[in-house]
Design a protein around this motif. Structure first.
Motif, PDB file in Angstrom:
ATOM      1  N   LEU A   1       0.843  -0.767  -0.023  1.00  0.00           N
ATOM      2  CA  LEU A   1       0.073   0.189   0.239  1.00  0.00           C
ATOM      3  C   LEU A   1       0.909   0.860   0.205  1.00  0.00           C
ATOM      4  N   SER A   2       0.594   2.614  -0.534  1.00  0.00           N
ATOM      5  CA  SER A   2       1.224   3.336  -0.407  1.00  0.00           C
ATOM      6  C   SER A   2       0.762   4.520   0.922  1.00  0.00           C
ATOM      7  N   SER A   3       1.459   5.753   1.466  1.00  0.00           N
ATOM      8  CA  SER A   3       1.723   6.094   2.584  1.00  0.00           C
ATOM      9  C   SER A   3       0.428   7.389   2.267  1.00  0.00           C
ATOM     10  N   ALA A   4      -0.222   7.282   1.033  1.00  0.00           N
ATOM     11  CA  ALA A   4      -1.562   8.025   1.318  1.00  0.00           C
ATOM     12  C   ALA A   4      -2.523   6.930   1.410  1.00  0.00           C
ATOM     13  N   GLN A   5      -1.947   5.487   1.476  1.00  0.00           N
ATOM     14  CA  GLN A   5      -4.275   4.805   1.659  1.00  0.00           C
ATOM     15  C   GLN A   5      -4.350   4.619   2.906  1.00  0.00           C
ATOM     16  N   GLY A   6      -4.210   5.555   4.053  1.00  0.00           N
ATOM     17  CA  GLY A   6      -4.949   5.414   5.413  1.00  0.00           C
ATOM     18  C   GLY A   6      -5.921   4.559   5.731  1.00  0.00           C
ATOM     19  N   ASN A   7      -7.158   4.714   4.498  1.00  0.00           N
ATOM     20  CA  ASN A   7      -8.383   3.834   4.715  1.00  0.00           C
ATOM     21  C   ASN A   7      -7.742   2.213   4.626  1.00  0.00           C
ATOM     22  N   ARG A   8      -6.690   2.020   3.487  1.00  0.00           N
ATOM     23  CA  ARG A   8      -5.965   0.768   3.065  1.00  0.00           C
ATOM     24  C   ARG A   8      -5.917  -0.116   4.636  1.00  0.00           C
ATOM     25  N   PHE A   9      -5.087   0.828   4.693  1.00  0.00           N
ATOM     26  CA  PHE A   9      -4.077   0.231   6.132  1.00  0.00           C
ATOM     27  C   PHE A   9      -5.078  -0.287   6.987  1.00  0.00           C
ATOM     28  N   ALA A  10      -6.185   0.895   7.515  1.00  0.00           N
ATOM     29  CA  ALA A  10      -6.877  -0.175   7.982  1.00  0.00           C
ATOM     30  C   ALA A  10      -7.994  -1.210   7.835  1.00  0.00           C
ATOM     31  N   GLU A  11      -7.430  -1.605   6.625  1.00  0.00           N
ATOM     32  CA  GLU A  11      -8.382  -1.818   5.643  1.00  0.00           C
ATOM     33  C   GLU A  11      -8.071  -3.950   6.316  1.00  0.00           C
TER      34      GLU A  11
END
Lengths: 228, 151
Positions: free
Chosen positions: B110-120
């Motif tokens: 994931l990229s550093s801009a993907q806060g939502n992806r991290f939570a996912e």
């Protein structure tokens, strides 16, 4: 270098099955560079065995250490204490390392964790290829520096055979025909006349056929050891 | 009887400084929820991780290990995340040989801009580990501890 690869964990487990305290001994030379038996691999194998034997319900004590060269007395003598404490030694050196431990520590039970595979080199990171068969009578000077003993499936001295197709060997489409390589090399160097030379039957007594080989250099021997 | 703290699952997330670690930070800034089971360890790059560390993490009782690196092609060190992916693939085979479910480790990109992806992905990994159950090593440690304290 000597190239080896780790045996399947299942086989290693069966080798150590009857013993409780296991000492994994790695080697810091050839098998470290081919990522089979160095510090990292010894740690991974020890950890894997601890976990696997716990899951099997037969928890074993597995420790590990690495010596710089498992095939020389001076490097393995310092581990005597650890070897004495272990019920079994699992060597992840090459076959020479295993036997060196057996010879130096006569009471120790030593088993191999690796399959010693060939003498070769890494052609790129992660890929190792055989280059030498240690036949005891090197002919690389006549074959453009390409070994037909190690690299031709039939070890032909006057190749190629009929199985050479488009420069590749019939045993595997990814294996180049050694004699094609030799021809190409000699041609590119303007030394193609060398390929016209007929090799007589090779004296295999210099190789494995002559039994275990031994080299003695009197000029290098120590007086103290000679009298022993 | 074990308390909630003992019952909690522990998933170690090895996160690349340049992407997943920053994404986890962003998830916090965005007030996104992700499971408390995730314990983050910051790495300079996922290429830094080696099989031995992950095995020791599992051996010491972690229920799962998640490795989160940059999107492929975006590694700060060019191909550290691709090296990590290959190592994780091999380590999954090692886990199978050991007798552990290889699903206890997973690599995510994931990229550093993907806060939502991290939570996912943190939620996805946690759900998977809860389904697999506690690590057999955590349980064994407990039994051994119990035997020692109550002979």
């Amino acid at each position: 270098m000597i190239v080896a690869e780790q045996k399947p964990l299942e086989e290693i487990k069966s080798l150590i099955a009857d013993y409780q305290n296991v000492l994994v001994v790695g080697c810091g030379t050839c098998v470290t560079v081919c990522f089979a038996g160095g510090e990292k691999e010894a740690g991974i194998l020890a950890s894997s065995l601890r976990m696997a034997t716990k899951l099997d319900g037969n928890t074993k004590q597995v420790d590990h250490l690495v010596v710089q060269r498992q095939c020389e007395w001076e490097y393995i003598d310092p581990i005597k204490e650890q070897v004495d404490k272990a019920d079994i030694v699992l060597s992840i050196g090459c076959g020479i390392g295993v036997q060196a431990l057996v010879e130096r520590f006569p009471d120790a039970i030593v088993v191999p964790g690796l399959n010693t595979t060939f003498l070769g080199l890494p052609t790129e990171q992660g890929i190792w290829e055989e280059r030498c068969a240690a036949c005891g009578e090197c002919i690389l000077g006549l074959t453009g520096g390409i070994c037909p003993i190690a690299r031709c499936a039939k070890q032909l001295l006057n190749g190629p055979c009929g199985g050479s197709q488009n420069g590749m060997c019939e045993i595997n489409p990814d294996t180049p025909c050694a004699w094609q390589l030799i021809y190409d090399k000699l041609e590119s160097q303007g030394r193609l006349e060398l390929i016209m030379e007929i090799f007589p039957s090779k004296d295999w007594s210099n190789s494995r056929d002559g039994g275990p080989r031994k080299i003695t250099r009197e000029d290098l021997r120590l007086a103290a050891e000679e009298t022993e | 009887m074990m308390n909630d703290r003992e019952n909690a699952f522990h998933i170690v997330a090895y996160c690349c400084h340049y992407c997943a670690y920053a994404a986890a930070d962003l998830a916090g800034v965005l007030r996104l929820r992700y499971p408390a089971e995730i314990k983050i360890v910051e790495l300079p790059c996922t290429g830094r991780i080696d099989a031995r560390e992950i095995l020791l993490t599992l051996e010491h009782g972690a229920d799962g290990v998640m490795i989160a690196g940059c999107l492929e092609g975006d590694c700060h060190f060019q191909d550290g995340n691709i090296n990590a992916r290959r190592r994780i693939e091999r380590l999954k085979q090692t886990l199978s040989e050991i007798g552990m479910d290889p699903g206890r480790i997973e690599m995510y990109n994931l990229s550093s801009a993907q806060g939502n992806r991290f939570a996912e992905v943190a939620t996805e990994m946690t759900e998977r580990i809860i389904e697999l159950g506690p690590s057999p090593f955590r349980t064994m440690v407990r039994i051994e501890d119990a035997v020692e304290s109550n002979p």
